[in-house]
Design an enzyme around this catalytic site. Structure first.
Site, PDB file in Angstrom:
ATOM      1  N   GLU A  32       0.836  -1.199   0.000  1.00  0.00           N
ATOM      2  CA  GLU A  32       0.000   0.000   0.000  1.00  0.00           C
ATOM      3  C   GLU A  32       0.872   1.251   0.000  1.00  0.00           C
ATOM      4  O   GLU A  32       1.928   1.284   0.635  1.00  0.00           O
ATOM      5  CB  GLU A  32      -0.877  -0.013   1.252  1.00  0.00           C
ATOM      6  CG  GLU A  32      -1.791   1.187   1.416  1.00  0.00           C
ATOM      7  CD  GLU A  32      -2.469   1.210   2.774  1.00  0.00           C
ATOM      8  OE1 GLU A  32      -3.680   1.453   2.825  1.00  0.00           O
ATOM      9  OE2 GLU A  32      -1.776   0.983   3.803  1.00  0.00           O
ATOM     10  N   HIS A  34       2.529   4.657   0.914  1.00  0.00           N
ATOM     11  CA  HIS A  34       2.838   5.329   2.185  1.00  0.00           C
ATOM     12  C   HIS A  34       3.561   6.643   1.904  1.00  0.00           C
ATOM     13  O   HIS A  34       4.634   6.912   2.470  1.00  0.00           O
ATOM     14  CB  HIS A  34       3.673   4.419   3.092  1.00  0.00           C
ATOM     15  CG  HIS A  34       2.856   3.421   3.846  1.00  0.00           C
ATOM     16  ND1 HIS A  34       2.321   2.306   3.266  1.00  0.00           N
ATOM     17  CD2 HIS A  34       2.443   3.391   5.149  1.00  0.00           C
ATOM     18  CE1 HIS A  34       1.633   1.616   4.157  1.00  0.00           C
ATOM     19  NE2 HIS A  34       1.681   2.257   5.314  1.00  0.00           N
ATOM     20  N   ASP A  43       3.718  -1.716   5.590  1.00  0.00           N
ATOM     21  CA  ASP A  43       2.816  -2.526   6.422  1.00  0.00           C
ATOM     22  C   ASP A  43       3.246  -3.981   6.523  1.00  0.00           C
ATOM     23  O   ASP A  43       2.684  -4.747   7.317  1.00  0.00           O
ATOM     24  CB  ASP A  43       1.386  -2.444   5.878  1.00  0.00           C
ATOM     25  CG  ASP A  43       0.736  -1.109   6.176  1.00  0.00           C
ATOM     26  OD1 ASP A  43       1.316  -0.305   6.918  1.00  0.00           O
ATOM     27  OD2 ASP A  43      -0.361  -0.850   5.635  1.00  0.00           O
ATOM     28  N   HIS A 118      -1.606  -3.534   9.118  1.00  0.00           N
ATOM     29  CA  HIS A 118      -2.394  -2.771   8.146  1.00  0.00           C
ATOM     30  C   HIS A 118      -3.791  -2.582   8.736  1.00  0.00           C
ATOM     31  O   HIS A 118      -4.491  -3.560   9.011  1.00  0.00           O
ATOM     32  CB  HIS A 118      -2.449  -3.556   6.824  1.00  0.00           C
ATOM     33  CG  HIS A 118      -3.357  -2.997   5.780  1.00  0.00           C
ATOM     34  ND1 HIS A 118      -3.150  -1.772   5.189  1.00  0.00           N
ATOM     35  CD2 HIS A 118      -4.467  -3.517   5.185  1.00  0.00           C
ATOM     36  CE1 HIS A 118      -4.094  -1.557   4.278  1.00  0.00           C
ATOM     37  NE2 HIS A 118      -4.911  -2.601   4.270  1.00  0.00           N
ATOM     38  N   GLU A 120      -6.775  -1.811   7.914  1.00  0.00           N
ATOM     39  CA  GLU A 120      -7.986  -2.412   7.350  1.00  0.00           C
ATOM     40  C   GLU A 120      -8.055  -3.925   7.521  1.00  0.00           C
ATOM     41  O   GLU A 120      -9.103  -4.538   7.284  1.00  0.00           O
ATOM     42  CB  GLU A 120      -8.098  -2.052   5.857  1.00  0.00           C
ATOM     43  CG  GLU A 120      -8.406  -0.596   5.581  1.00  0.00           C
ATOM     44  CD  GLU A 120      -7.179   0.297   5.500  1.00  0.00           C
ATOM     45  OE1 GLU A 120      -7.283   1.404   4.975  1.00  0.00           O
ATOM     46  OE2 GLU A 120      -6.096  -0.133   5.971  1.00  0.00           O
ATOM     47  N   HIS A 172      -1.168   7.456   9.206  1.00  0.00           N
ATOM     48  CA  HIS A 172      -0.738   6.725   8.015  1.00  0.00           C
ATOM     49  C   HIS A 172       0.384   7.495   7.326  1.00  0.00           C
ATOM     50  O   HIS A 172       0.203   8.638   6.903  1.00  0.00           O
ATOM     51  CB  HIS A 172      -1.916   6.528   7.059  1.00  0.00           C
ATOM     52  CG  HIS A 172      -1.534   5.782   5.815  1.00  0.00           C
ATOM     53  ND1 HIS A 172      -1.359   4.421   5.800  1.00  0.00           N
ATOM     54  CD2 HIS A 172      -1.275   6.208   4.554  1.00  0.00           C
ATOM     55  CE1 HIS A 172      -1.024   4.043   4.583  1.00  0.00           C
ATOM     56  NE2 HIS A 172      -0.960   5.109   3.809  1.00  0.00           N
ATOM     57  N   GLU A 177       4.870   5.737  11.818  1.00  0.00           N
ATOM     58  CA  GLU A 177       5.413   4.778  10.859  1.00  0.00           C
ATOM     59  C   GLU A 177       6.777   5.232  10.337  1.00  0.00           C
ATOM     60  O   GLU A 177       7.693   4.415  10.180  1.00  0.00           O
ATOM     61  CB  GLU A 177       4.438   4.567   9.705  1.00  0.00           C
ATOM     62  CG  GLU A 177       3.208   3.773  10.096  1.00  0.00           C
ATOM     63  CD  GLU A 177       2.304   3.461   8.925  1.00  0.00           C
ATOM     64  OE1 GLU A 177       1.831   2.315   8.835  1.00  0.00           O
ATOM     65  OE2 GLU A 177       2.051   4.362   8.085  1.00  0.00           O
TER      66      GLU A 177
END
Length: 252
Positions: A32, A34, A43, A118, A120, A172, A177
């Site tokens: 995904e 970033h 992730d 992650h 989701e 995010h 992160e």
């Protein structure tokens, strides 16, 4: 140091590791976007590194990372518009989690910890675990599921966000992160490309097709300018300590 990464073991080494009745960690990641400053594999990289560090503390084994995740959403991951974000349907991920657990059980594993990296993935991974328990619960199998960010303490938040915490929903590709990536993988962070956009503003609902203009064009939901390797180290040390304690409490 004993090897804890399953994908680096030979089959006899894995067989022998199972004789210790170890906890097997499954990092549940995603591919995904970033932002422009972090790789698509954040992730996957972060939960895998945390699993490795915790496994070394508790005598565990880390299974190969599940590298694709449930659908990126605009309000938590930027959404599907960014090139490189590869989404799975829920049923696909559910089946992957169930099948991997079932296969580990077939080889004699009794203790499994799914570590979600992650956002989701959370309830999709839960469904996979639940279906695996229906099939394998009679074997004495025990499964934990956790999201590493839920272990963040107030003291750590104060260390990482001395000027106030914007909330995990906007983190995010932001300070948390990016700091952890600077700690674990500094060569994969492009400091010169860190965006400085203001926090995204979302309405209290979702809509399909998703509105692309809800998400900052950078993909980062708020600025990562305050990130540092020192902050990443502080988070990682606290997470590993407390996750290891939780695993020992539940699995002995």
């Amino acid at each position: 140091m004993t090897q804890v990464m399953m994908d680096r073991m030979s089959w006899p080494e894995f067989r022998d590791a199972l004789k210790r009745n170890p906890t097997v960690f499954i990092p549940c990641g995603a591919t995904e976007q970033h932002g422009p400053h972090l790789p698509l594999s954040v992730d996957c990289l972060l939960p895998t590194a945390l699993c490795r560090d915790v496994a070394e503390r508790v005598g565990g084994v880390v299974a190969p990372t599940l590298s694709f995740g449930y659908k990126s959403m605009p309000k938590s991951g930027g959404g599907p518009h960014f090139p490189g974000t590869l989404n799975l349907d829920a049923q696909t991920l559910i089946s992957m989690v169930r099948d991997v657990i079932r296969e580990l059980v077939r080889h004699g594993v009794k203790k499994i910890c799914c570590v979600v990296g992650h956002y989701e993935n959370q309830w999709i991974v839960t469904e996979g675990i639940d279906l695996a328990m229906r099939e394998c619960g009679h074997t004495g199998l025990k499964v934990m599921r956790l999201e590493y960010w839920d272990f963040c303490t107030e003291d750590t938040i104060k260390t990482v966000f001395p000027d106030g915490f914007p909330g995990v929903a906007l983190e995010h590709a932001a300070v948390m992160e990016t700091s952890m990536m600077l700690h674990y993988y500094p060569d994969m962070v492009r400091l010169d490309l860190i965006p400085d956009n203001p926090p995204a503003q979302f309405p209290p609902y979702d809509i399909w097709p998703p509105h692309r203009d809800w998400v900052p064009s950078s993909g980062a939901l708020t600025s990562a300018k305050g990130a540092s390797a020192a902050k990443g180290k502080a988070m990682v040390e606290q997470y590993c300590r407390d996750i290891a304690a939780a695993v020992k409490k539940e699995f002995g």
